[in-house]
Design an enzyme around this catalytic site. Structure first.
Site, short mmCIF file in Angstrom:
data_model
loop_
_atom_site.label_atom_id
_atom_site.label_comp_id
_atom_site.label_asym_id
_atom_site.label_seq_id
_atom_site.Cartn_x
_atom_site.Cartn_y
_atom_site.Cartn_z
N GLY A 1 0.78 -1.23 0.00
CA GLY A 1 0.00 0.00 0.00
C GLY A 1 0.81 1.28 0.00
N LYS A 2 2.07 1.21 -0.40
CA LYS A 2 2.93 2.40 -0.41
C LYS A 2 2.41 3.44 -1.39
CE LYS A 2 6.61 0.08 -1.51
NZ LYS A 2 6.01 -1.27 -1.54
N ARG B 1 4.93 1.58 21.53
CA ARG B 1 3.72 2.36 21.77
C ARG B 1 4.01 3.71 22.40
NH1 ARG B 1 -0.88 -1.46 24.27
NH2 ARG B 1 -2.07 0.42 23.73
N ASP C 1 8.10 3.77 -6.49
CA ASP C 1 8.65 2.47 -6.86
C ASP C 1 10.17 2.40 -6.71
OD1 ASP C 1 8.29 -0.23 -7.68
OD2 ASP C 1 9.08 0.30 -9.64
#
Length: 316
Positions: A161-162, A246, A180
């Protein structure tokens, strides 16, 4: 990987030099080193450690010195320099060689160039441009986007999903540098610059749709030719058994060409808005550069609350 080279013709065009010896074919002359040399000691006859492979620049001092010499001595000294096959000799401040030196340069095939720039400006501009062009270079798989002025390199496995994240960022007003393939140049020990290969410049690939021309679709303000790489976002599939950071107390880094860049590993699962995450990461990075760290601020608040709690217990 072959060492990078720059054709002399490109330097002439970039620095706007005038070719005083058009008779010489410069099409095959290449520059391999980003530094320059002012041949002051060489004009005085000292050729030990002469950096003949560099661009040679003549300024006021060198020009005045050679003009103080007799014509025969001047010719002999220039001949010694030309015999060592320097790539070119550049005269600053619109200085010009005399005809005999010009004929000598043509004989040895050494281009003579001239510019109206001061010697210092000529040196600075030449070195700056050559350092970028001759910097160590690698090509990696990823997407580079300018987000709020920060260069964000999005990496991850193919199909994760880049490009989709980049397209959403473009629609939100940010700029695409390359999709790309990212060509990374190490222009200094602190700076990495990314750019696109000429063949894919301003193009983006979306599976199921094909190739999109971002500049044509969204306008010239949606693309950028080069960008310093400040931050890496590494996208990976969500693993419920893996511990993810986190708090962000300790920075993680990835390395390119010996330079370290801050890196965040972002787990991907349905429903996560990647564009917002990338924007937030870029703004958070900028805040840290300005001296504010949200994680450390939270830690300080917790410590203050603990201290306050201990004080209340002592009062009781």
């Amino acid at each position: 990987m072959d060492a990078p080279v720059v054709k002399l013709r490109k330097l002439i065009e970039k620095v706007e030099l005038v070719n005083l010896t058009p008779e010489i074919d410069i099409s095959q002359i290449k520059i391999c080193y980003p530094d320059i040399n002012r041949p002051a000691l060489q004009l005085a006859g000292f050729f030990d450690h002469f950096s003949h492979e560099r661009v040679q620049i003549i300024g006021n001092v060198e020009y005045a010195y050679t003009n103080s010499m007799c014509q025969e001595a001047k010719r002999n000294m220039y001949e010694e320099i030309f015999r060592r096959k320097i790539p070119c000799l550049v005269y600053a401040r619109n200085l010009k060689p005399d005809e005999e030196i010009k004929e000598l340069a043509i004989q040895y095939g050494i281009p003579l160039l001239s510019t109206g720039k001061t010697t210092s400006d000529l040196m600075a501009e030449t070195i700056r441009w050559l350092k970028v062009q001759l910097a160590p270079t690698i090509s990696i798989h990823g997407v580079l986007v300018d987000v709020f002025g920060e260069g964000v390199l999005i990496m991850g496995e193919s199909g994760i999903g880049k490009s989709e994240a980049a397209l959403e960022l473009i629609k939100r007003g940010h700029r695409l540098v390359t999709d790309d393939v990212v060509e990374i140049r190490k222009v200094s020990d602190d700076t990495l610059v990314g750019s696109a290969p000429n063949i894919t410049k301003h193009m983006i690939e979306l599976r199921g749709i094909g190739i999109l021309d971002v500049k044509a679709l969204f306008g010239a303000e949606s693309v950028k030719d080069t960008q310093t790489i400040n931050l890496v976002i590494n996208l990976e599939d969500w693993d419920k058994d893996k511990e993810y950071d986190r708090l962000g107390m300790d920075e993680q880094y990835t390395e390119f060409l010996g330079n370290k860049v801050v890196c965040h590993n972002i787990p991907i699962r349905p429903g996560r808005n990647l564009a917002v995450i990338v924007e937030s990461a870029a703004v958070n990075y900028r805040q840290k550069q300005m001296g504010y760290n949200a994680a450390k601020e939270l830690y300080n608040r917790v410590q203050r609350n603990l201290m306050r709690g201990r004080t209340d217990e002592d009062d009781d």
